[in-house]
Design an enzyme around this catalytic site. Structure first.
Site, mmCIF file in Angstrom:
data_model
loop_
_atom_site.group_PDB
_atom_site.id
_atom_site.type_symbol
_atom_site.label_atom_id
_atom_site.label_comp_id
_atom_site.label_asym_id
_atom_site.label_seq_id
_atom_site.Cartn_x
_atom_site.Cartn_y
_atom_site.Cartn_z
ATOM 1 N N HIS A 79 -14.234 -118.529 -9.220
ATOM 2 C CA HIS A 79 -12.927 -118.302 -8.606
ATOM 3 C C HIS A 79 -12.717 -119.066 -7.295
ATOM 4 O O HIS A 79 -11.701 -119.739 -7.099
ATOM 5 C CB HIS A 79 -12.757 -116.813 -8.285
ATOM 6 C CG HIS A 79 -13.046 -115.883 -9.415
ATOM 7 N ND1 HIS A 79 -12.162 -115.659 -10.435
ATOM 8 C CD2 HIS A 79 -14.143 -115.118 -9.695
ATOM 9 C CE1 HIS A 79 -12.670 -114.778 -11.286
ATOM 10 N NE2 HIS A 79 -13.870 -114.439 -10.863
ATOM 11 N N ASP A 80 -13.679 -118.893 -6.382
ATOM 12 C CA ASP A 80 -13.438 -119.317 -5.002
ATOM 13 C C ASP A 80 -13.312 -120.833 -4.842
ATOM 14 O O ASP A 80 -12.662 -121.313 -3.913
ATOM 15 C CB ASP A 80 -14.556 -118.794 -4.094
ATOM 16 C CG ASP A 80 -14.505 -117.273 -3.966
ATOM 17 O OD1 ASP A 80 -13.439 -116.693 -4.209
ATOM 18 O OD2 ASP A 80 -15.544 -116.680 -3.621
#
Ligand code: BDR
Ligand code: CA
Length: 312
Positions: A234-235
Site C-alpha cells: 500500500h504505502d
C-alpha cells in the site's frame, strides 16, 4: 532524468512502510522521517525507521511522534506486521540516532521552509497535531500524499481502512483543515501487488536491503491479505504517486471522514458537491488507478538499491 522532490515522510514501519522508505530514499530528497503509533507502538516504529535508514546506508533524521491517537484508544496491526513491526526479524539497536526534536516540531520546521511536500503512510495523528499547532501550515504545505482511507472496501471493517480507523479524528481534522491532499486508499492500493516472482527477484539481487525486504515480504504474504495476485504494498503508492504521477490516475473528490463510534468509524466517504452542502471542495484528489507493473518495477529497484543511480 527526474528531479528528486524534497519530502518529509510520516510513517509507522511496518512492512509496506519499509518498502516506501526505500522508495523515498531512491526517488526523493528525504529530509526527515517522523514516526507514529500505528502498525506497532511508536517505540517500535521509531526503532524500525532508524534501522531501515541504517540498513540502506543513508543518513536521515528520525523524529518520534504520537504514541496515541487524538481521541480513540491506540490499536496496532502486529498480527499483519509482526510484534516488532518488521515481521519476525530481530531488529538490532541501530547506530542511526533518534533526533531530540519531536515529530510535530520537525513537521512544522520542515513546512516553514515553504513549498513543503509530505508523504504520510500511517495514521494522521502527527500531521493533524502539527496543523493544529501552526495554522500557517495549511498554506505552507504544497500537498500531502497519504496512504489511507478507501472509496470502496475496508480492511478493518467493511468500509474502513486501517490508517483511517486507527485515528479517525486526525483524518477528519486534516481533511477539514483545507490542506491539499492526494489520497491513496485501498481502492487503489489493492491494484498494486507483489508476488513470489518479485520475492525471487529481490533474493536474486542479494543486496543488503533486498535480502531483508524479501524476508519481510514473505512474512507479510503469510500474515497479510495475499491472493493469487500477491500482497499489496500500500504505502509505496503514496510515495510513487508523488514521484511518478504519470503512473496513476486521480480525480477531484469531496471526502467526508467519519469519526462516529459506530460502523461508519474510519470511513472516507466520497460525496458529490450537492451532498456536501454545496461547500466548495477542498483541494482533495483521490487516486483511482495505477500502472501496477511499472509501479512494482520502481519498488523493486528501490528495494535492491535505495541509494542507487539516477532517479527513473
Ligand atoms: C495501511 O495500514 C498499514 O497496516 C499499512 O502499513 C498501510 O499503511 C493499509 O491499510
Ligand atoms: Ca503504514
Amino acid at each position: 532524468m527526474k528531479s528528486r522532490p524534497r519530502i518529509l515522510m510520516d510513517c509507522d514501519p511496518g512492512i509496506d512502510d519499509a518498502f516506501a522508505i526505500m522508495c523515498a530514499l531512491r526517488y526523493c530528497d528525504l529530509a526527515a522521517i517522523t514516526t507514529v503509533n500505528g502498525n506497532v507502538s511508536v517505540d517500535n516504529t521509531t526503532r524500525n525507521a532508524r534501522h531501515l535508514v541504517h540498513l540502506a546506508g543513508a543518513e536521515v533524521p528520525v523524529h518520534r511522534g504520537a504514541a496515541t491517537p487524538m481521541e480513540v484508544l491506540a490499536i496496532t496491526a502486529d498480527e499483519v506486521h509482526g510484534i516488532s513491526g518488521l515481521g519476525d526479524l530481530h531488529v538490532p539497536e541501530s547506530p542511526s540516532p533518534e533526533s531530540d526534536v519531536p515529530a510535530i516540531d520537525a513537521i512544522i520546521d520542515f513546512c516553514r521552509e515553504g513549498g513543503a511536500t509530505i508523504v504520510a503512510t500511517g495514521p494522521l495523528t502527527n500531521i493533524a497535531q502539527a496543523l493544529a499547532k501552526d495554522a500557517t501550515l495549511v498554506d505552507r504545505i504544497d500537498r500531502l500524499f497519504w496512504m489511507g482511507g478507501s472509496t470502496t472496501v475496508g480492511n478493518v471493517t467493511e468500509k474502513a481502512e486501517f490508517n483511517a480507523w486507527a485515528d479517525p479524528h486526525a483524518v477528519a481534522a486534516t481533511f477539514d483543515s483545507g490542506v491539499a491532499i492526494t489520497m491513496f486508499g485501498l481502492n487503489l492500493t489493492y491494484q498494486v501487488r507483489m508476488n513470489s516472482e518479485h520475492v525471487a527477484m529481490l533474493r536474486q539481487a542479494a543486496t543488503t536491503t533486498s535480502a531483508e525486504l524479501a524476508d519481510l515480504l514473505d512474512y507479510y504474504s503469510e500474515h497479510g491479505v495475499a491472493d493469487d495476485e500477491g500482497q499489496p504494498v500500500h504505502d509505496t503508492c503514496a510515495l510513487l504517486g508523488l514521484t511518478h504521477p504519470e503512473l496513476f490516475t486521480v480525480a477531484e473528490s469531496n471526502i467526508v471522514a467519519h469519526v462516529t463510534d459506530d460502523d461508519r468509524r474510519g470511513m472516507t466517504e466520497v460525496q458529490n458537491h450537492a451532498e456536501a452542502g454545496g461547500q466548495p471542495s477542498a483541494d482533495v484528489l483521490v487516486a483511482n488507478t495505477a500502472d501496477a507493473p511499472a509501479v512494482i518495477d520502481l519498488v523493486i529497484n528501490a528495494a535492491v538499491d535505495p541509494l542507487g543511480g539516477p532517479s527513473q
